[in-house]
Design a protein around this motif. Structure first.
Motif, PDB file in Angstrom:
ATOM      1  N   ILE A 156      -0.777 -16.398   4.260  1.00 47.69           N
ATOM      2  CA  ILE A 156      -0.177 -14.786   3.199  1.00 47.69           C
ATOM      3  C   ILE A 156       0.138 -12.938   4.081  1.00 47.69           C
ATOM      4  O   ILE A 156       0.851 -12.598   3.759  1.00 47.69           O
ATOM      5  CB  ILE A 156      -1.353 -14.491   2.333  1.00 47.69           C
ATOM      6  N   GLU A 157      -0.658 -13.171   4.980  1.00 47.78           N
ATOM      7  CA  GLU A 157      -0.761 -12.302   5.831  1.00 47.78           C
ATOM      8  C   GLU A 157       0.505 -11.508   6.764  1.00 47.78           C
ATOM      9  O   GLU A 157       0.873 -10.331   6.865  1.00 47.78           O
ATOM     10  CB  GLU A 157      -2.018 -12.090   6.938  1.00 47.78           C
ATOM     11  N   PRO A 158       0.992 -12.676   7.650  1.00 49.09           N
ATOM     12  CA  PRO A 158       2.493 -12.400   7.784  1.00 49.09           C
ATOM     13  C   PRO A 158       3.180 -12.165   7.307  1.00 49.09           C
ATOM     14  O   PRO A 158       4.536 -11.373   7.083  1.00 49.09           O
ATOM     15  CB  PRO A 158       2.299 -13.762   8.490  1.00 49.09           C
ATOM     16  N   ALA A 159       2.766 -12.683   5.942  1.00 50.84           N
ATOM     17  CA  ALA A 159       4.315 -12.080   5.213  1.00 50.84           C
ATOM     18  C   ALA A 159       3.847 -10.385   4.494  1.00 50.84           C
ATOM     19  O   ALA A 159       5.600  -9.915   3.548  1.00 50.84           O
ATOM     20  CB  ALA A 159       3.664 -12.553   3.188  1.00 50.84           C
ATOM     21  N   THR A 160       2.440  -9.918   4.329  1.00 47.73           N
ATOM     22  CA  THR A 160       2.754  -8.989   4.213  1.00 47.73           C
ATOM     23  C   THR A 160       2.506  -7.895   5.003  1.00 47.73           C
ATOM     24  O   THR A 160       3.486  -6.862   4.865  1.00 47.73           O
ATOM     25  CB  THR A 160       1.147  -9.318   2.866  1.00 47.73           C
ATOM     26  N   THR A 161       2.759  -8.891   6.218  1.00 45.73           N
ATOM     27  CA  THR A 161       2.490  -7.504   7.062  1.00 45.73           C
ATOM     28  C   THR A 161       4.072  -8.152   7.196  1.00 45.73           C
ATOM     29  O   THR A 161       4.830  -6.788   7.736  1.00 45.73           O
ATOM     30  CB  THR A 161       2.268  -8.020   9.071  1.00 45.73           C
ATOM     31  N   GLU A 162       4.590  -8.403   7.315  1.00 42.76           N
ATOM     32  CA  GLU A 162       6.576  -8.186   7.471  1.00 42.76           C
ATOM     33  C   GLU A 162       6.932  -7.043   5.963  1.00 42.76           C
ATOM     34  O   GLU A 162       8.447  -6.320   6.597  1.00 42.76           O
ATOM     35  CB  GLU A 162       7.101  -9.821   6.787  1.00 42.76           C
ATOM     36  N   MET A 163       6.560  -7.635   5.369  1.00 42.29           N
ATOM     37  CA  MET A 163       6.974  -6.207   4.301  1.00 42.29           C
ATOM     38  C   MET A 163       5.843  -5.101   4.926  1.00 42.29           C
ATOM     39  O   MET A 163       7.042  -4.062   4.052  1.00 42.29           O
ATOM     40  CB  MET A 163       6.383  -7.292   2.789  1.00 42.29           C
ATOM     41  N   ALA A 164       5.140  -5.134   4.363  1.00 44.02           N
ATOM     42  CA  ALA A 164       4.624  -4.136   5.513  1.00 44.02           C
ATOM     43  C   ALA A 164       5.636  -3.070   6.310  1.00 44.02           C
ATOM     44  O   ALA A 164       5.770  -1.610   6.578  1.00 44.02           O
ATOM     45  CB  ALA A 164       3.443  -3.747   5.931  1.00 44.02           C
ATOM     46  N   ALA A 165       6.424  -3.583   7.155  1.00 40.53           N
ATOM     47  CA  ALA A 165       6.679  -2.901   8.779  1.00 40.53           C
ATOM     48  C   ALA A 165       8.461  -2.601   8.237  1.00 40.53           C
ATOM     49  O   ALA A 165       9.078  -1.882   8.286  1.00 40.53           O
ATOM     50  CB  ALA A 165       7.786  -4.875   9.484  1.00 40.53           C
ATOM     51  N   ARG A 166       8.604  -2.662   6.807  1.00 36.88           N
ATOM     52  CA  ARG A 166       9.685  -2.354   6.345  1.00 36.88           C
ATOM     53  C   ARG A 166       9.711  -1.294   4.503  1.00 36.88           C
ATOM     54  O   ARG A 166      10.125  -0.232   4.250  1.00 36.88           O
ATOM     55  CB  ARG A 166      10.300  -3.496   4.749  1.00 36.88           C
ATOM     56  N   LYS A 167       8.506  -1.518   4.456  1.00 34.69           N
ATOM     57  CA  LYS A 167       7.963  -0.430   4.009  1.00 34.69           C
ATOM     58  C   LYS A 167       6.687   0.670   3.273  1.00 34.69           C
ATOM     59  O   LYS A 167       6.374   1.355   3.126  1.00 34.69           O
ATOM     60  CB  LYS A 167       6.827  -1.020   2.227  1.00 34.69           C
ATOM     61  N   MET A 168       6.368   0.573   5.205  1.00 34.01           N
ATOM     62  CA  MET A 168       5.404   1.686   4.829  1.00 34.01           C
ATOM     63  C   MET A 168       5.831   2.747   5.089  1.00 34.01           C
ATOM     64  O   MET A 168       6.371   2.655   5.959  1.00 34.01           O
ATOM     65  CB  MET A 168       3.785   1.187   6.548  1.00 34.01           C
ATOM     66  N   SER A 169       5.361   3.889   5.243  1.00 33.62           N
ATOM     67  CA  SER A 169       5.508   5.673   5.047  1.00 33.62           C
ATOM     68  C   SER A 169       5.200   5.350   6.265  1.00 33.62           C
ATOM     69  O   SER A 169       4.284   5.087   7.544  1.00 33.62           O
ATOM     70  CB  SER A 169       4.635   6.378   4.495  1.00 33.62           C
ATOM     71  N   ALA A 170       5.680   6.401   7.478  1.00 31.38           N
ATOM     72  CA  ALA A 170       5.249   7.505   8.295  1.00 31.38           C
ATOM     73  C   ALA A 170       3.880   7.671   8.477  1.00 31.38           C
ATOM     74  O   ALA A 170       3.721   7.651   9.131  1.00 31.38           O
ATOM     75  CB  ALA A 170       6.696   8.212   8.860  1.00 31.38           C
ATOM     76  N   ALA A 171       3.787   8.273   7.310  1.00 29.24           N
ATOM     77  CA  ALA A 171       2.236   9.480   7.517  1.00 29.24           C
ATOM     78  C   ALA A 171       1.415   8.030   7.486  1.00 29.24           C
ATOM     79  O   ALA A 171       0.361   7.629   7.700  1.00 29.24           O
ATOM     80  CB  ALA A 171       2.132   9.595   6.085  1.00 29.24           C
ATOM     81  N   ASP A 172       1.332   6.578   6.775  1.00 30.27           N
ATOM     82  CA  ASP A 172       0.367   5.845   6.868  1.00 30.27           C
ATOM     83  C   ASP A 172       0.142   4.965   7.387  1.00 30.27           C
ATOM     84  O   ASP A 172      -0.353   4.538   8.558  1.00 30.27           O
ATOM     85  CB  ASP A 172       1.118   4.541   5.894  1.00 30.27           C
ATOM     86  N   LEU A 173       1.446   5.317   8.717  1.00 29.79           N
ATOM     87  CA  LEU A 173       1.730   3.931  10.426  1.00 29.79           C
ATOM     88  C   LEU A 173       0.564   5.174  10.976  1.00 29.79           C
ATOM     89  O   LEU A 173      -0.060   4.975  11.986  1.00 29.79           O
ATOM     90  CB  LEU A 173       3.034   4.421  10.151  1.00 29.79           C
ATOM     91  N   ALA A 174       1.168   6.604  11.551  1.00 32.80           N
ATOM     92  CA  ALA A 174       0.203   7.140  12.055  1.00 32.80           C
ATOM     93  C   ALA A 174      -1.341   7.383  11.529  1.00 32.80           C
ATOM     94  O   ALA A 174      -1.919   7.537  12.498  1.00 32.80           O
ATOM     95  CB  ALA A 174       0.365   8.809  11.561  1.00 32.80           C
ATOM     96  N   GLU A 175      -2.006   7.368  10.205  1.00 26.77           N
ATOM     97  CA  GLU A 175      -3.012   6.874   9.730  1.00 26.77           C
ATOM     98  C   GLU A 175      -3.405   6.062  10.537  1.00 26.77           C
ATOM     99  O   GLU A 175      -4.928   5.597  11.072  1.00 26.77           O
ATOM    100  CB  GLU A 175      -2.981   7.000   8.509  1.00 26.77           C
TER     101      GLU A 175
END
Length: 227
Positions: A100-119
């Motif tokens: 499951i987690e590789p799939a969610t991580t792949e999705m996050a690479a497309r969708k996470m905001s810059a602010a969330d990545l900074a946090e």
């Protein structure tokens, strides 16, 4: 079995046999290490591990005591040391995480905001260079929770949070007994964050697979060692 596991088993046997009772103080570290034929470092790690699961109570400046739990509760706590290794459910949960987690991580690479990545980067920075095992595991749980939330799929995020939390004790035990695991985990988290930040879904998913597979492989080896 690692030398730390040997030390844990020796202390456990002292309690099980009645030589040490709830509320009793452990002998001085050098005396106990010599008596058990263990290094003081191994004994120290064993005491730290047993204090994390509330079998021992380390009182600064006073000594180390067996907790004053009811005997049945004390035995339940101690049984975790060995018995969780034999629980195939933990292994199955890790297998599920690896799917499951590789799939969610792949999705996050497309969708996470810059602010969330900074946090997310700030979360890793908050650990410093030499975190304790329990600090690392708490940070690890939050790291994976935020990535799952960043996938934008609330159902997947809920699944990841549930599965990840159920492997917390196994991850703590790995951190205490496997050499270099703290540094390795920090490095893997940094690599995943970099892939997320650079918007590399495939790489992020691959790194997540390797990261989770490391815990799974460790547990499989433990199961083989313990027969």
């Amino acid at each position: 079995m690692s030398v730390t596991d040997d030390a844990i088993e020796a202390i456990k046997q002292m309690i099980v046999s009645g030589e040490l009772s709830p509320g009793d103080r452990l002998p001085r570290e050098p005396d106990l290490a010599e008596r058990l034929g263990l290094s003081r470092n191994s004994l120290r790690e064993a005491v730290r591990a047993l204090s994390l699961i509330h079998v021992l109570d380390v009182r600064r400046g006073d000594g180390t005591y067996v907790t004053s739990l009811e005997p049945s509760l004390l035995m339940d706590a101690m049984s975790f040391v060995v018995d969780f290794h034999r629980d195939d459910t933990v292994l199955q949960i890790l297998e599920a995480r690896r799917v499951i987690e590789p799939a969610t991580t792949e999705m996050a690479a497309r969708k996470m905001s810059a602010a969330d990545l900074a946090e997310l980067g700030g979360l890793l920075d908050s650990l410093g260079d030499s975190p304790t095992v329990d600090e690392l595991v708490e940070n690890d749980l939050e790291f994976h929770r935020r990535i799952a939330a960043g996938s934008g799929n609330a159902v997947l995020a809920s699944l990841v949070e549930s599965l990840s939390g159920r492997t917390q004790r196994a991850r703590t035990w790995r951190g205490l007994t496997q050499e270099g695991v703290v540094e390795r985990t920090l490095g893997e988290h940094r690599a995943i964050l970099q892939a997320l930040t650079m918007r590399q879904p495939g790489i992020a998913a691959a790194l997540a697979t390797v990261h989770i597979a490391g815990v799974e492989q460790w547990l499989r080896e433990v199961l083989i060692d313990r027969g």
